[in-house]
Design a protein around this motif. Sequence first.
Motif, PDB file in Angstrom:
ATOM      1  N   ALA A 208       2.331   1.727  -3.466  1.00 29.17           N
ATOM      2  CA  ALA A 208       1.317   2.176  -4.423  1.00 29.17           C
ATOM      3  C   ALA A 208       1.018   3.653  -4.254  1.00 29.17           C
ATOM      4  CB  ALA A 208       0.042   1.348  -4.263  1.00 29.17           C
ATOM      5  N   HIS A 209       0.906   4.130  -3.022  1.00 28.34           N
ATOM      6  CA  HIS A 209       0.645   5.553  -2.776  1.00 28.34           C
ATOM      7  C   HIS A 209       1.831   6.413  -3.214  1.00 28.34           C
ATOM      8  CE1 HIS A 209      -3.220   5.249  -0.871  1.00 28.34           C
ATOM      9  NE2 HIS A 209      -2.788   4.370   0.019  1.00 28.34           N
ATOM     10  N   ALA A 210       3.046   5.850  -3.166  1.00 28.39           N
ATOM     11  CA  ALA A 210       4.233   6.591  -3.602  1.00 28.39           C
ATOM     12  C   ALA A 210       4.425   6.540  -5.114  1.00 28.39           C
ATOM     13  CB  ALA A 210       5.483   6.043  -2.903  1.00 28.39           C
ATOM     14  N   GLY A 211       3.562   5.814  -5.828  1.00 26.48           N
ATOM     15  CA  GLY A 211       3.664   5.727  -7.283  1.00 26.48           C
ATOM     16  C   GLY A 211       4.801   4.844  -7.753  1.00 26.48           C
TER      17      GLY A 211
ATOM     18  N   HIS B 103      -3.852  -1.813  -6.337  1.00 33.61           N
ATOM     19  CA  HIS B 103      -3.973  -1.242  -4.997  1.00 33.61           C
ATOM     20  C   HIS B 103      -5.265  -1.700  -4.344  1.00 33.61           C
ATOM     21  CE1 HIS B 103      -3.474   1.501  -1.717  1.00 33.61           C
ATOM     22  NE2 HIS B 103      -4.587   2.116  -1.991  1.00 33.61           N
TER      23      HIS B 103
ATOM     24  N   ASP C 173       0.831  -1.202   0.000  1.00 34.01           N
ATOM     25  CA  ASP C 173       0.000   0.000   0.000  1.00 34.01           C
ATOM     26  C   ASP C 173       0.868   1.255   0.000  1.00 34.01           C
ATOM     27  OD1 ASP C 173      -2.334  -1.375  -0.068  1.00 34.01           O
ATOM     28  OD2 ASP C 173      -2.771  -1.221   2.079  1.00 34.01           O
ATOM     29  N   TRP C 174       1.925   1.222   0.792  1.00 35.88           N
ATOM     30  CA  TRP C 174       2.815   2.390   0.849  1.00 35.88           C
ATOM     31  C   TRP C 174       3.479   2.617  -0.507  1.00 35.88           C
ATOM     32  CZ3 TRP C 174       7.834   3.721   0.009  1.00 35.88           C
ATOM     33  CH2 TRP C 174       8.267   4.924   0.561  1.00 35.88           C
TER      34      TRP C 174
ATOM     35  N   THR D 121      -8.511  -1.665  -2.122  1.00 32.61           N
ATOM     36  CA  THR D 121      -9.504  -0.654  -1.693  1.00 32.61           C
ATOM     37  C   THR D 121      -9.888  -0.942  -0.255  1.00 32.61           C
ATOM     38  OG1 THR D 121     -11.292  -2.038  -2.549  1.00 32.61           O
ATOM     39  CG2 THR D 121     -10.385  -0.356  -4.024  1.00 32.61           C
ATOM     40  N   ARG D 122      -9.954   0.085   0.492  1.00 37.39           N
ATOM     41  CA  ARG D 122     -10.292  -0.062   1.914  1.00 37.39           C
ATOM     42  C   ARG D 122     -11.803   0.009   2.093  1.00 37.39           C
ATOM     43  NH1 ARG D 122      -5.782   0.305   5.016  1.00 37.39           N
ATOM     44  NH2 ARG D 122      -3.916   1.095   4.003  1.00 37.39           N
TER      45      ARG D 122
END
Length: 253
Positions: A113-116, A250, A110-111, A252-253
Amino acid sequence: MRTALRWLFAVLILANLGVAMWASWYRQTPAPPAARPLPQIHPERMVPLSLPSAGVTPAPAPAPAPEKSSGSVGEQAKAKSKSAAVSHPVQQCLEIGPFRSVKETLRASDWLAHAGIAYGMRTRMVKVPESFWVYLPPLPSHLAAVRMLRELDRKGIHSHIIVSQPGFDNAISLGLYNFPRNAHVRLVQLAEKGVHAREQVRYRSETRYWLDANLNRPGVLSKLQHKDWKLPGVRVHKLRCAVAPTQVPHRTR
């Protein structure tokens, strides 16, 4: 008489004149010489008239003058390298792990993915220590093992048992520990009483997870190397780039 001689002389003169005239007027005109064949022309062998002789091969055209250099060879190489770096950023591949569970792996992904950062997930079976066994090697017979137990009791060493299993028949177990420190303390205590035991690490197979990250932006490597994953044993290592990892969708929450 004189008159006859005069006529004879005149006749001779006329005869000579006639012969001379016939020879000059009726002589056969000689045939003109035969025309010579024209030489074959080879345009590729022709040279300009300004050259010294027709047998000299014309000089090749001069090569175009090289462009004026804008700097030294070293500066040009640096410029080309800088240009290539701008158009094709250096690709870096990293290995992040090992993670001990799917939950830990997904949290780290997740980290990324958020950082691209593109990444891929892989698993591998590894051997991990399960227990630490302190023991005495197998004795020649069961009777010898019993005698050793009595000797240990006299020295104040308890918690022992005779082992009966392939490869360790008549060995004496002195303790099985979950942590290496506890096994080490037991070995020291036995050595102080004159018993020189051995230690064997027993393993079990477990699944471990890694994330392979593909970086093509400057500054991301340092950010990853200094990130605290809050997980024991998780490290970031450089890898040789083979195939670019496929990014895991990614969650989904």
